[in-house]
Design an enzyme around this catalytic site. Structure first.
Site, PDB file in Angstrom:
ATOM      1  N   GLY A  81       0.913  -1.412   0.060  1.00 51.56           N
ATOM      2  CA  GLY A  81      -0.157  -0.020  -0.027  1.00 51.56           C
ATOM      3  C   GLY A  81       0.952   1.394   0.061  1.00 51.56           C
ATOM      4  O   GLY A  81       0.733   2.161  -0.844  1.00 51.56           O
ATOM      5  N   THR A 126       7.206  -5.989   5.347  1.00 56.09           N
ATOM      6  CA  THR A 126       5.876  -6.707   5.654  1.00 56.09           C
ATOM      7  C   THR A 126       6.098  -8.191   6.067  1.00 56.09           C
ATOM      8  O   THR A 126       7.055  -8.837   5.790  1.00 56.09           O
ATOM      9  CB  THR A 126       4.662  -6.982   4.500  1.00 56.09           C
ATOM     10  OG1 THR A 126       3.713  -7.650   4.843  1.00 56.09           O
ATOM     11  CG2 THR A 126       5.494  -7.493   3.417  1.00 56.09           C
ATOM     12  N   ASP A 147       4.110 -10.131   5.871  1.00 52.94           N
ATOM     13  CA  ASP A 147       3.397 -11.135   5.075  1.00 52.94           C
ATOM     14  C   ASP A 147       4.276 -11.774   4.085  1.00 52.94           C
ATOM     15  O   ASP A 147       3.719 -12.656   3.183  1.00 52.94           O
ATOM     16  CB  ASP A 147       2.208 -10.428   4.579  1.00 52.94           C
ATOM     17  CG  ASP A 147       1.113  -9.888   5.328  1.00 52.94           C
ATOM     18  OD1 ASP A 147       1.407 -10.172   6.590  1.00 52.94           O
ATOM     19  OD2 ASP A 147       0.698  -8.847   5.142  1.00 52.94           O
ATOM     20  N   MET A 207      -1.194 -14.488  10.560  1.00 56.16           N
ATOM     21  CA  MET A 207      -1.538 -13.557   9.586  1.00 56.16           C
ATOM     22  C   MET A 207      -1.241 -13.845   8.067  1.00 56.16           C
ATOM     23  O   MET A 207      -0.574 -14.913   8.260  1.00 56.16           O
ATOM     24  CB  MET A 207      -0.868 -12.342  10.121  1.00 56.16           C
ATOM     25  CG  MET A 207      -1.623 -11.452  11.269  1.00 56.16           C
ATOM     26  SD  MET A 207      -1.052  -9.863  11.711  1.00 56.16           S
ATOM     27  CE  MET A 207      -2.214  -9.078  12.574  1.00 56.16           C
ATOM     28  N   ARG A 249      -2.410 -12.034   5.353  1.00 56.67           N
ATOM     29  CA  ARG A 249      -3.464 -11.295   4.186  1.00 56.67           C
ATOM     30  C   ARG A 249      -3.671 -12.334   3.375  1.00 56.67           C
ATOM     31  O   ARG A 249      -4.141 -13.473   3.786  1.00 56.67           O
ATOM     32  CB  ARG A 249      -2.864 -10.117   3.702  1.00 56.67           C
ATOM     33  CG  ARG A 249      -3.025  -8.968   4.616  1.00 56.67           C
ATOM     34  CD  ARG A 249      -2.843  -7.649   4.320  1.00 56.67           C
ATOM     35  NE  ARG A 249      -4.016  -7.238   3.581  1.00 56.67           N
ATOM     36  CZ  ARG A 249      -5.162  -6.906   4.121  1.00 56.67           C
ATOM     37  NH1 ARG A 249      -5.074  -6.695   5.082  1.00 56.67           N
ATOM     38  NH2 ARG A 249      -5.946  -6.475   3.282  1.00 56.67           N
ATOM     39  N   GLU A 282      -4.605 -16.441   8.155  1.00 58.21           N
ATOM     40  CA  GLU A 282      -6.093 -15.694   8.067  1.00 58.21           C
ATOM     41  C   GLU A 282      -6.815 -15.261   6.532  1.00 58.21           C
ATOM     42  O   GLU A 282      -8.142 -15.176   6.628  1.00 58.21           O
ATOM     43  CB  GLU A 282      -5.708 -14.236   8.593  1.00 58.21           C
ATOM     44  CG  GLU A 282      -4.921 -13.224   7.722  1.00 58.21           C
ATOM     45  CD  GLU A 282      -4.357 -11.993   8.266  1.00 58.21           C
ATOM     46  OE1 GLU A 282      -4.929 -11.699   9.213  1.00 58.21           O
ATOM     47  OE2 GLU A 282      -3.659 -11.250   7.758  1.00 58.21           O
ATOM     48  N   GLN A 317       2.518 -11.262  16.345  1.00 52.59           N
ATOM     49  CA  GLN A 317       3.596 -11.665  15.307  1.00 52.59           C
ATOM     50  C   GLN A 317       4.352 -10.419  14.664  1.00 52.59           C
ATOM     51  O   GLN A 317       5.411 -10.350  14.124  1.00 52.59           O
ATOM     52  CB  GLN A 317       2.722 -12.266  13.980  1.00 52.59           C
ATOM     53  CG  GLN A 317       2.017 -13.641  14.434  1.00 52.59           C
ATOM     54  CD  GLN A 317       0.963 -13.916  13.553  1.00 52.59           C
ATOM     55  OE1 GLN A 317       1.218 -14.822  12.506  1.00 52.59           O
ATOM     56  NE2 GLN A 317      -0.008 -13.515  13.820  1.00 52.59           N
TER      57      GLN A 317
HETATM   58  O1  F6P Z   1       0.085  -6.574   6.385  1.00 48.50           O
HETATM   59  C1  F6P Z   1       0.439  -6.891   7.837  1.00 48.50           C
HETATM   60  C2  F6P Z   1      -0.735  -7.444   8.532  1.00 48.50           C
HETATM   61  O2  F6P Z   1      -0.198  -7.698   9.935  1.00 48.50           O
HETATM   62  C3  F6P Z   1      -1.421  -8.568   7.950  1.00 48.50           C
HETATM   63  O3  F6P Z   1      -0.713  -9.695   8.216  1.00 48.50           O
HETATM   64  C4  F6P Z   1      -2.620  -8.089   8.850  1.00 48.50           C
HETATM   65  O4  F6P Z   1      -3.760  -8.842   8.056  1.00 48.50           O
HETATM   66  C5  F6P Z   1      -2.826  -6.758   8.822  1.00 48.50           C
HETATM   67  O5  F6P Z   1      -1.373  -6.326   8.713  1.00 48.50           O
HETATM   68  C6  F6P Z   1      -3.472  -6.109  10.091  1.00 48.50           C
HETATM   69  O6  F6P Z   1      -3.597  -4.927  10.140  1.00 48.50           O
HETATM   70  P1  F6P Z   1      -3.910  -3.945  11.262  1.00 48.50           P
HETATM   71  O7  F6P Z   1      -2.754  -3.645  12.078  1.00 48.50           O
HETATM   72  O8  F6P Z   1      -4.365  -2.586  10.548  1.00 48.50           O
HETATM   73  O9  F6P Z   1      -4.922  -4.470  12.096  1.00 48.50           O
END
Ligand code: F6P
Length: 357
Positions: free
Chosen positions: A114, A135, A137, A179, A181, A232, A283
């Site tokens: 993003g 990230t 992810d 996590m 995404r 997730e 995490q």
């Molecule tokens: O992109 C990193 C991450 O931790 C994802 O794994 C997770 O879906 C998202 O961010 C959670 O975002 P937030 O901190 O806005 O809840």
């Protein structure tokens, strides 16, 4: 090149401070002043939201999680109207205006898909930018690893180890939601490292009957407990993603809840006692692993090298064994998911781990 700004955007990840430290130290040694911008691009909205960073300010931060600059995770700001000390402005106009007023020559932007997409848009508005991929992810295309991923996997693996002992003691099925995404990297790596019996990832829509059959089979040969790791973003065949919150006002959707659903389903299908745990933001916390510290340091030093060479509109990337530059335009708008012929995925399948397919 006299003065550069540095910012962190999107969700935090272990290693952000290690990148900041590396950028500040290498820039300083090259005679470039570093300005730390607070809360992502918001640091360019008002002069008071930034500060000079010298090696003194970044001393001792490599091992710290989070980010000393703060971060925001609220979607693309382009087109948003904001109130500034000089009146109402469109967000990106203000950022461009302040970039000039602060006499910055370039920005180092540390963020995920993003933030890098926003950075790419600002490049189009004339701001010279070098990106650094971040990230847990690990879903950014063009780089084998993002810093933060190794730390998240290490934490999730430790959690799975701990759940193993309680699962065995109670002869239970333990479901662990991690996590990631829309990508299954954390689930795959932590699942394999933790010796999970089933790993459910977004890339392979699952059939819970097949997972249950595998767990019952384990019971039959005397393994009376099982560990199931669920990303997730995993979802059942013909089903949909589990969401905590839909996308709204520029915010992306929040994933979560699939672990509880899988837990309930497996309990019914196997007749065994089943519990679920969501690892969530744990995490993202804590000290980065040595791998992430080293990667973050290499990324930071390379970003300054690219700035000095005037290679803007780029992102540093890990292409083992090298740190290389990639064009931002080639990476934005895409995500790196687990290919179905990924060697670790195939190895896990060969070992008998169920992916529910
Ligand atoms: O992109 C990193 C991450 O931790 C994802 O794994 C997770 O879906 C998202 O961010 C959670 O975002 P937030 O901190 O806005 O809840």
């Amino acid at each position: 090149m006299n003065r550069i700004g540095i910012l962190t955007g999107g969700g935090d990840a272990p290693g952000l401070n290690a990148v900041i430290r590396a950028v500040v130290k290498s820039a300083c040694n090259a005679g470039i002043e570093c300005i730390g911008l607070e809360d992502s691009f918001d640091g360019l909205l008002e002069p008071g939201r930034s500060r000079v960073l010298t090696p003194r300010e970044v001393r001792g931060i490599m091992r710290l999680g989070g980010t000393i600059l703060g971060t925001v995770n609220r979607g693309n700001p382009f087109g948003r109207s904001i109130q500034t000390s000089e009146g109402a402005r469109e967000y990106s106009d203000r950022v461009v205006e302040m970039f000039g007023e602060m006499a910055l020559d370039a920005l180092v932007v540390i963020g995920g898909d993003g933030t890098l997409a926003i950075a790419h848009q600002f490049c189009g508005r004339g701001i010279p930018i070098v990106g650094v991929p971040k990230t847990i992810d690990n879903d950014i295309v063009g780089t084998t690893n993002c810093f933060g991923f190794d730390t998240a996997v290490a934490f999730a693996t430790d959690a799975i180890d701990r759940l193993h002992t309680t699962a065995e003691a109670h002869r239970r099925i333990m479901v662990v939601e991690v996590m990631g995404r829309y990508a299954g990297w954390i689930a795959l790596y932590a699942g394999v490292a933790g010796g999970a019996d089933a790993i459910l990832i977004p890339e392979i829509p699952f059939d819970l009957d097949r997972v249950a059959a595998r767990l019952i089979e384990r019971d039959l040969w005397g393994a009376h407990f099982s560990i199931v790791v669920v990303a997730e973003g995993a979802f059942p065949k013909g089903g949909s993603l589990a969401l905590l919150e839909r996308a709204h006002d520029g915010h992306v959707e929040r994933l979560g809840g699939i672990g509880a659903k899988v837990c309930e389903g497996l309990s019914t299908l196997t007749g065994k006692e089943t519990r679920s745990v969501v690892l969530g933001h744990l995490q993202r916390g804590g000290a980065p692993t040595s791998f992430d510290r080293v990667l973050a340091t290499r990324f930071g030093a390379k970003a300054v090298e690219l700035v000095q060479r005037g290679e803007f509109g780029t992102m540093v990337a890990f292409d083992p064994p090298d740190i290389v530059a990639r064009r931002l335009e080639d990476i934005v708008g895409r995500i790196k998911t687990v290919p179905l012929d990924n060697d670790l995925l195939l190895a896990a399948k060969a070992l008998g781990m169920s992916f529910g397919d």
